[in-house]
Design an enzyme around this catalytic site. Structure first.
Site, short mmCIF file in Angstrom:
data_model
loop_
_atom_site.label_atom_id
_atom_site.label_comp_id
_atom_site.label_asym_id
_atom_site.label_seq_id
_atom_site.Cartn_x
_atom_site.Cartn_y
_atom_site.Cartn_z
N TYR A 133 -1.92 -0.36 11.02
CA TYR A 133 -2.04 -1.05 9.73
C TYR A 133 -0.83 -0.77 8.84
CZ TYR A 133 -3.32 -1.55 4.80
OH TYR A 133 -3.30 -1.85 3.46
N LYS B 190 2.14 -3.29 7.40
CA LYS B 190 2.43 -3.48 5.97
C LYS B 190 3.88 -3.10 5.67
CE LYS B 190 -0.03 -4.54 3.04
NZ LYS B 190 -0.45 -5.85 2.47
N THR C 246 0.83 -1.22 0.00
CA THR C 246 0.00 0.00 0.00
C THR C 246 0.86 1.26 0.00
OG1 THR C 246 -1.52 1.25 1.39
CG2 THR C 246 -0.10 -0.28 2.53
N ASP C 247 0.27 2.35 -0.47
CA ASP C 247 0.97 3.64 -0.42
C ASP C 247 1.09 4.18 1.01
OD1 ASP C 247 -1.70 4.35 -0.01
OD2 ASP C 247 -1.79 5.81 -1.64
N GLU C 248 0.28 3.61 1.94
CA GLU C 248 0.27 4.16 3.30
C GLU C 248 1.61 3.99 4.02
OE1 GLU C 248 -3.14 3.50 5.70
OE2 GLU C 248 -4.51 3.60 4.02
#
Ligand code: NAD
Ligand code: DAU
Length: 354
Positions: free
Chosen positions: A160, A164, A134-136
């Site tokens: 989260y 990741k 993810t970009d997060e």
């Protein structure tokens, strides 16, 4: 016939990926999914009858099961979607995120490494471990920062995104240290059919149709880069086909919107497609207490995947969101089924004190 294993295949993106794979590619698919609250066998109904598809219920942390699947199917690739994926749930209960996203990825890497080491020649050269991220992991942008490139330092802010990020680092290390042929994709926010109505877009559609409040965290000015799920699936196929092992590919829609813009768009579409006699759907917008640590803005610089692999988003937000709203209107039974279990407990946990 060649086979790929897809983890998290009964979730939102995983199921869209399996549908697209079976329609567009020739290899068989073994779908591995633990069927948590987010996994739903009905998501795989469109490929149920296809002889190239097999579903296996199981946990990615179950090394014996994963080893058996590797031995039985000798997959040429594993595409790893399985994760706990909702930021708000990670704030309420981070342990499961560490177990699935970190330990689960570790466990899969170990199984994949053992399998890959046993291969020879062309089979060994062709094997790939594709990790869907993810970009997060890159953190949060100010309104004027350039979008995230693959070189951006990791600054995860939620349980989260931290889980990741940890998984991404393990994947990188298994390539660097052991030579496992890995690929990583870091994608922006997806939307489309089969998304569980805990995430912004399906939640707003679901609540609007029921005449319930549309909760906007903070002032609604947080920005996300929205990508239609089918475009994300095409990007993953392109990376699997032509990506350079050990390399990271950012995937995004070049489509930044504030949350308020997204919610206004959905309300206006519903006004046209399913008018509410009580008045315009925008009347339901309700500002609520912000998400703790809420990232301000995400935006992806997707030039690498465009230049190296020729991938670009095919859907505009206007067509994608219209199709998505249509899908939820046409699939009320799917929605009714997924909100019948623990969903209400979650909604009350996340929204009652906001
Ligand atoms: P999702 O929550 O809809 O689906 C996750 C799936 O993983 C579910 O089917 C669940 O049953 C399964 N799963 C969970 N724990 C498992 C375990 N221990 N063993 C086996 N299966 C397990 O998630 P999604 O939105 O489809 O996201 C898929 C992947 O893409 C995730 O890795 C997520 O981090 C990543 N991603 C999501 C988005 C997005 O906008 N949704 C964007 C970028 C990246
Ligand atoms: O950027 C990719 C990520 O996008 C994925 O890695 C995650 O798995 C996925 O869940 C998503 O994370 P977000 O936190 O951005 O998505 P979510 O749909 O939960 O929220 C989108 C924005 O809307 C965010 O700024 C928070 C806000 N929001 C969300 C909900 C659920 C609200 O204002 N109200 C809400 O009720």
């Amino acid at each position: 016939m060649a086979t790929i294993i897809v983890t998290g295949a009964a979730g939102f993106i995983g199921s869209n990926f399996v549908h697209q794979w079976i329609a567009q590619e020739s290899d068989s698919v073994v779908s591995l999914d633990a069927l948590t609250y987010a996994g739903n066998l009905a998501n795989l109904a469109p490929v149920d009858a296809d002889p190239r598809h097999r579903f296996v219920r199981g946990d990615i942390c179950d090394e014996a099961l994963v080893a058996r699947l590797f031995a039985e199917h000798r997959p040429r690739a594993i595409v790893h979607f399985a994760a706990e994926s909702h930021v708000d749930r990670s704030i309420h209960g981070p342990a499961e995120f560490v177990r699935t996203n970190v330990t689960g990825t570790f466990s899969l890497l170990q199984s994949a490494l053992a399998h890959w080491r046993g291969l020879e020649g062309a089979e060994r050269d062709a094997f790939r471990f594709l990790h869907v991220s993810t970009d997060e992991v890159y953190g949060s942008l100010s309104p004027t920062d350039p979008p995230f490139a693959e070189t951006k330092a990791y600054e995860p802010n939620s349980p989260y995104s931290a889980s990741k990020a940890a998984a991404d680092h393990l994947v990188r290390a298994w390539h660097h240290t052991y030579g496992l042929p890995v690929l990583t994709t870091n994608c922006s926010n997806n939307y489309g059919p089969y998304q569980f109505p805990e995430k912004l877009i399906p939640l707003v559609i679901h609540n609007a149709l029921a005449g319930r409040p549309l909760p906007i965290y903070g002032d609604g000015s947080n920005v996300r880069d929205w990508l239609y799920v089918g475009d994300h699936c095409r990007a993953i196929r392109a990376v699997l086909r032509g990506g350079v092992t050990g390399r990271v590919y950012n995937v995004g829609g070049w489509n930044e919107k504030t949350n308020l813009e997204v919610v206004h768009t959905i309300c206006d579409l519903l006004d046209a497609m399913r008018p509410d006699p009580a008045g315009p759907h925008r009347r339901l917008i309700t500002y609520v207490k912000d998400r703790p640590g809420h990232d301000r803005r995400y935006a992806i610089d997707a030039r690498r995947i465009a230049e190296e692999l020729g991938w670009r988003p095919a859907r505009t937000f206007e067509t994608g969101i219209r199709e998505t709203v249509r899908w939820y209107l046409d699939n009320t039974k799917w929605v009714a089924d997924v909100v019948s279990g623990d969903y209400r407990t979650w909604v009350s946990r996340n929204y009652s004190d906001r």
